[in-house]
Design an enzyme around this catalytic site. Structure first.
Site, mmCIF file in Angstrom:
data_model
loop_
_atom_site.group_PDB
_atom_site.id
_atom_site.type_symbol
_atom_site.label_atom_id
_atom_site.label_comp_id
_atom_site.label_asym_id
_atom_site.label_seq_id
_atom_site.Cartn_x
_atom_site.Cartn_y
_atom_site.Cartn_z
ATOM 1 N N ASP A 57 35.805 41.588 39.078
ATOM 2 C CA ASP A 57 35.762 42.491 37.929
ATOM 3 C C ASP A 57 34.915 41.845 36.826
ATOM 4 O OD1 ASP A 57 37.160 45.030 36.633
ATOM 5 O OD2 ASP A 57 37.509 43.415 35.211
ATOM 6 N N TYR A 68 34.541 44.513 26.387
ATOM 7 C CA TYR A 68 33.900 45.819 26.584
ATOM 8 C C TYR A 68 33.072 46.218 25.368
ATOM 9 C CZ TYR A 68 36.872 46.647 30.677
ATOM 10 O OH TYR A 68 37.476 46.571 31.909
ATOM 11 N N HIS A 75 40.110 48.287 44.164
ATOM 12 C CA HIS A 75 39.541 47.303 43.237
ATOM 13 C C HIS A 75 40.294 45.978 43.305
ATOM 14 C CE1 HIS A 75 37.327 46.139 39.636
ATOM 15 N NE2 HIS A 75 38.451 45.736 39.080
#
Length: 285
Positions: free
Chosen positions: A105, A212, A266
């Protein structure tokens, strides 16, 4: 945290102090594992022991902002250059001229970035469900379905509101995000309790979201191709990342291959630990 054979300590770097889990022989090939959002070192709990038993020297930091590592202020502190710099500084702190690097990730984005820019420091690169940052923009322009899968990133840009939503009711939304996007049993109730403890550390959620926010707002250069040997492990049932991102990332590599996991999501390191550990051991040893 009762993961057998793991030593926990703080490591002072020039910019931050990182909380680090260690295992394996000091003489073994040094291997740094980088977690993603919203995990911390504990996200590699299924890998640390087997990799250490295979003779690797395993070093697993809480990346900056996470769990018990420092949380510098401001978005510029979370630029990919700074995040990758932490990994180099960590290797320097251990006296390691070169390392093997594994990332999942967000940890995968950092690993890609570092391998592109400092191939002389990386012997081997392994990536779990994370695209190369250099291909994401072009891929999303040609694959609008990936835009739809990434709408949550827009929510994360809202300061204050995002933090309140994600920490409410013992981080119920984040707990649900993990359990609803993974195979049943991938995250136990005890595992989730440990994540909640990390997420509720003072200032942690803002720091985690700043990764982010920095990616969207701060300028960054396109990195070079990846010249080091690369293994991509990819769960095809990932609800956030299309499998095409893995293929586009592989095309950015001079010497790479993909191992597909048809049934994994994921969170393949939690869902297929035996197979992931075998692949990593063969590749890294």
């Amino acid at each position: 945290m009762d993961v057998a054979g793991v030593n926990l300590r703080q490591v002072a770097l020039p910019e931050v102090r990182l909380h680090v889990a260690e295992a394996g022989p000091e003489s073994g090939p040094p291997t740094i594992l980088l977690h993603g959002f919203p995990e911390f070192w504990f996200g590699w709990r299924h890998q640390i022991g087997p990799l250490a038993e295979a003779g690797l020297r395993v070093i697993v930091p809480d990346q900056r902002g996470y769990n018990r590592s420092d949380r510098p202020q401001g978005l510029s502190a979370y630029h990919l250059d700074r995040l990758a710099g932490d990994v180099l500084a960590l290797a320097d702190a251990y006296g390691l001229p070169t390392i093997r690097l594994v990332g999942h990730d967000w940890g995968g984005l950092v690993a890609w970035w570092l391998a592109s820019r400092h191939p002389e420091r990386i012997e081997r690169l392994a990536i779990l469900n994370a695209p190369h940052p250099g291909i994401v923009g072009a891929y999303m322009r040609h694959h609008p379905g990936q835009w739809l899968r990434s709408v949550y990133v827009g929510l994360f840009q809202l300061p204050g509101l995002s933090e309140r939503l994600l920490t409410a009711d013992r981080c119920r939304a984040l707990q649900h995000a993990l359990t609803s996007t993974s195979r049943p049993g991938a995250f136990s109730a005890a595992d989730l309790d440990r994540y909640v403890e990390a997420w509720l550390q003072p200032g942690a959620m803002t720091a985690m979201l700043n990764w982010y926010r920095a990616l969207v707002r701060l300028p960054r250069d396109e990195p070079a191709r990846v010249r080091v040997p690369t293994l991509i492990l990819w769960g095809k049932q990932d609800t956030a990342l299309q499998s095409g991102l893995a293929e586009a990332s592989l095309a950015f590599c001079d010497a790479g291959r993909i191992r597909w996991y048809e049934r994994a999501s994921h969170w393949l390191a939690h869902e297929e630990p035996d197979s992931v550990n075998l692949e990593l051991t063969r590749f890294l040893s």
